[in-house]
Design a protein around this motif. Structure first.
Motif, PDB file in Angstrom:
ATOM      1  N   LEU A  71       0.827  -1.208   0.000  1.00 61.93           N
ATOM      2  CA  LEU A  71       0.000   0.000   0.000  1.00 61.93           C
ATOM      3  C   LEU A  71       0.864   1.263   0.000  1.00 61.93           C
ATOM      4  CD1 LEU A  71      -2.787  -0.956   2.583  1.00 61.93           C
ATOM      5  CD2 LEU A  71      -2.950  -0.974   0.089  1.00 61.93           C
ATOM      6  N   GLN A  72       1.923   1.261   0.800  1.00 61.27           N
ATOM      7  CA  GLN A  72       2.760   2.448   0.922  1.00 61.27           C
ATOM      8  C   GLN A  72       3.580   2.717  -0.332  1.00 61.27           C
ATOM      9  OE1 GLN A  72       4.976   1.883   4.567  1.00 61.27           O
ATOM     10  NE2 GLN A  72       3.126   1.862   5.833  1.00 61.27           N
ATOM     11  N   GLU A  73       3.842   1.673  -1.069  1.00 65.54           N
ATOM     12  CA  GLU A  73       4.609   1.832  -2.308  1.00 65.54           C
ATOM     13  C   GLU A  73       3.717   2.123  -3.512  1.00 65.54           C
ATOM     14  OE1 GLU A  73       6.863  -1.758  -2.462  1.00 65.54           O
ATOM     15  OE2 GLU A  73       8.030  -1.250  -0.658  1.00 65.54           O
TER      16      GLU A  73
ATOM     17  N   SER B 122      -4.828  11.550   4.708  1.00 62.94           N
ATOM     18  CA  SER B 122      -5.509  11.641   3.412  1.00 62.94           C
ATOM     19  C   SER B 122      -5.171  12.898   2.628  1.00 62.94           C
ATOM     20  CB  SER B 122      -7.030  11.553   3.620  1.00 62.94           C
ATOM     21  OG  SER B 122      -7.390  10.287   4.143  1.00 62.94           O
ATOM     22  N   VAL B 123      -4.161  13.640   3.044  1.00 63.12           N
ATOM     23  CA  VAL B 123      -3.684  14.784   2.266  1.00 63.12           C
ATOM     24  C   VAL B 123      -3.011  14.244   1.004  1.00 63.12           C
ATOM     25  CG1 VAL B 123      -2.025  16.689   2.247  1.00 63.12           C
ATOM     26  CG2 VAL B 123      -3.433  16.281   4.267  1.00 63.12           C
ATOM     27  N   SER B 124      -3.262  14.888  -0.125  1.00 63.78           N
ATOM     28  CA  SER B 124      -2.752  14.352  -1.396  1.00 63.78           C
ATOM     29  C   SER B 124      -1.232  14.249  -1.415  1.00 63.78           C
ATOM     30  CB  SER B 124      -3.227  15.215  -2.565  1.00 63.78           C
ATOM     31  OG  SER B 124      -2.725  16.541  -2.459  1.00 63.78           O
ATOM     32  N   GLY B 125      -0.572  15.141  -0.665  1.00 66.93           N
ATOM     33  CA  GLY B 125       0.885  15.115  -0.642  1.00 66.93           C
ATOM     34  C   GLY B 125       1.477  14.047   0.254  1.00 66.93           C
ATOM     35  N   ASN B 126       0.633  13.311   0.987  1.00 66.52           N
ATOM     36  CA  ASN B 126       1.124  12.245   1.859  1.00 66.52           C
ATOM     37  C   ASN B 126       1.320  10.982   1.020  1.00 66.52           C
ATOM     38  OD1 ASN B 126       1.586  10.257   3.813  1.00 66.52           O
ATOM     39  ND2 ASN B 126       0.195  11.204   5.284  1.00 66.52           N
ATOM     40  N   LYS B 127       2.510  10.816   0.502  1.00 68.94           N
ATOM     41  CA  LYS B 127       2.780   9.720  -0.438  1.00 68.94           C
ATOM     42  C   LYS B 127       2.825   8.356   0.243  1.00 68.94           C
ATOM     43  CE  LYS B 127       3.194  12.762  -3.691  1.00 68.94           C
ATOM     44  NZ  LYS B 127       2.067  12.975  -4.628  1.00 68.94           N
TER      45      LYS B 127
END
Length: 532
Positions: free
Chosen positions: A419-421, A446-451
């Motif tokens: 999931l993180q990748e 859930s911020v879009s920049g949180n990769k």
């Protein structure tokens, strides 16, 4: 030799006085079950709560949680914040001392914070303090340790400079990673500073003995600034990871507190021990996430329909025996600075009404009966309860929409790595436990920049703007309102579908006084007492 009649009577009188006085002279000892053996008592390397429970009895940070779970002054008696919210100036208590009688100084905190961020220390939780200026750069070896934004203004004044305003910084300072160490002791003893007979601590208790896999004993610290209000003389922690054995020892009155017993025992224990059984909401959310990059999960109607069709009450009662609670918000209840979370708008509807609305939404989206077939794969990390939840959810989606649902499980490391990748998926199980008691810790996922943690790849500019605004807002009420608006968007869009709020499970004997259930699950022994 014979004793005179007078001396005999005096001896009898003295004996009766001693007997009468013995209860008052008896030690106040608390016996705490602690689920497992701590792997470390070095705050720079701690990572789990069974270590935290012990460390926070031994050490005191600048801020601490009180018995109700609220942030209050600890080793710092007060603090001020600069107008731009980036500089915190802490005044340490003038009577704050280490257990060896030496004064707790600002330099001790400077040393401790630098030690955590120093890459040579390899602290596992160094990131929790990244809001401090240059902390991340120091930890990654990009700048020298002496450039960390911490400074001892004088012996009792500590200044901490942040990268940017961080409204939840006081919560971060209550984390076990921010607990101080005695600079003198660490420099003298090295890694041995954690050992009984060597450890120098500044909390309500000091380390007396540690027999691995048997017990760990702490004694009241007479040098503690608030020692007069500490009612316990001794706390013994028992590292018992056998839940059934812990319960048996509680029932035999060998332990006064048991942490984390088996959920299937809740009903039986409540019948026998009533209010001694504590099931309290914890700052942990169990949720499913949808991959919004792919159809049909890029359609909000499909996500909402799937979420509404899940009977959370069934999951909580039948699978978790009441040890988890139904949830309709990403942020769990119990965060003092946030208040009641923003729930999904279908939270107050009956399950039948939710299912009816879900069917309509799914038809509008063109799926289900008479539309495109739904072929869903649920991914989860290997665990019997997670499998039972996935099986139940699959059955709910089959019966409500006629969906074809398959299950796929991986070990926990592989599941989260995928999931993180950014691996593609349909629906996946996830969970989050708060690092600190602030709504931001859940909403920032859930911020879009949180990769890393935005598994759904949710991208909503208004949501991002609200979260960014929350970091700049200094007024607590205004900030809470902003965060509630952000959560309302998240719950309307349902890129994540919260199912359950995890509960903390404790057995607390009636003889234990001062216990308060709280969402951060903080229970310092300094607030407890025992009565026979």
């Amino acid at each position: 030799m014979t004793i005179s009649r007078l001396n005999f009577r005096a001896a009898i009188l003295l004996g009766s006085l001693l007997i009468g006085a013995s209860p008052a002279l008896a030690e106040a000892v608390l016996h705490r079950g602690n689920a497992d053996e701590p792997q470390t008592l070095d705050q720079a390397h701690t990572s789990i709560n069974i270590e935290e429970f012990i460390l926070k009895d031994l050490y005191e940070g600048l801020t601490i949680y009180d018995a109700s779970g609220k942030i209050v002054p600890g080793a710092a008696e007060s603090w001020t914040v600069s107008d731009d919210g980036t500089v915190y100036t802490f005044k340490l208590r003038p009577n704050a001392k280490w257990s060896d009688g030496s004064s707790v100084t600002a330099e001790d905190f400077v040393f401790s914070l630098k030690r955590v961020e120093d890459p040579k220390t390899a602290a596992g939780y160094a990131n929790i303090l990244y809001p401090i200026k240059n902390a991340q750069k120091v930890n990654k070896g990009e700048v020298p340790v002496d450039q960390l934004g911490v400074k001892a203004v004088d012996d009792k004044t500590l200044e901490i400079t942040l990268e940017q305003p961080t409204p939840f910084f006081l919560e971060l300072l209550a984390h076990q990673t921010a607990l101080p160490v005695s600079k003198a002791s660490v420099e003298k003893n090295g890694a041995k500073f954690v050992q009984p007979g060597v450890m120098v601590s500044n909390g309500a208790f000091k380390l007396a003995a540690h027999v691995p896999n048997d017990s760990l004993t702490v004694m009241k610290n007479p040098e503690y600034w608030d020692a007069a209000n500490v009612k316990l003389d001794k706390v013994i922690f028992y590292p018992i990871n056998d839940q059934a054995a812990s319960v048996r020892r509680f029932e035999a009155k060998e332990m006064d507190i048991v942490y984390n017993f088996s959920a299937d025992q809740i009903d039986r224990l409540r019948k026998s021990y009533g209010d001694a059984v504590h099931v309290a909401p914890w700052l942990a959310t169990y949720y499913y996430t949808f991959d919004t990059r792919n159809p049909p999960y890029n359609d909000v109607r499909v996500r909402r329909a799937l979420s509404m069709a899940v009977d959370r009450d069934f999951l909580a009662k039948e699978i978790y025996s009441g040890s988890q609670l139904p949830s309709y918000s990403m942020v769990p209840p119990g965060i003092a600075s946030y208040g009641e979370p923003s729930k999904a708008d279908f939270a107050d509807k009956s399950q039948l009404d939710r299912e009816d609305e879900a069917v309509k939404l799914m038809k509008e989206a063109g799926y289900g009966e008479g539309g495109k077939p739904l072929d869903i794969e649920i991914r989860y990390n290997t665990n019997p309860n997670h499998e039972r939840v996935a099986t139940a959810v699959a059955d709910m989606w089959k019966s409500t929409f006629g969906a074809k649902v398959s299950l796929r499980n991986l070990d926990v490391a592989s599941h989260y790595a995928y999931l993180q990748e950014g691996g593609k998926y349909d629906v996946a199980r996830a969970g989050w436990t708060a690092d600190y008691a602030d709504a931001e810790n859940f909403l920032a996922l859930s911020v879009s920049g949180n990769k890393t943690f935005n598994y759904s790849k949710f991208n909503n500019p208004k949501y991002d703007a609200l979260m960014e605004q929350s970091y700049k807002e200094r007024d607590p009420a205004a900030r809470s309102k902003i965060l509630h608006e952000a959560e309302a968007i998240l719950m309307a869009e349902q890129p994540v579908a919260p199912f359950l709020t995890q509960a903390s499970l404790w057995l607390v004997a009636d003889k234990v006084k001062g216990w308060q259930d709280n969402a951060p699950d903080q229970h310092l022994s300094k607030y407890l007492s025992v009565s026979e």
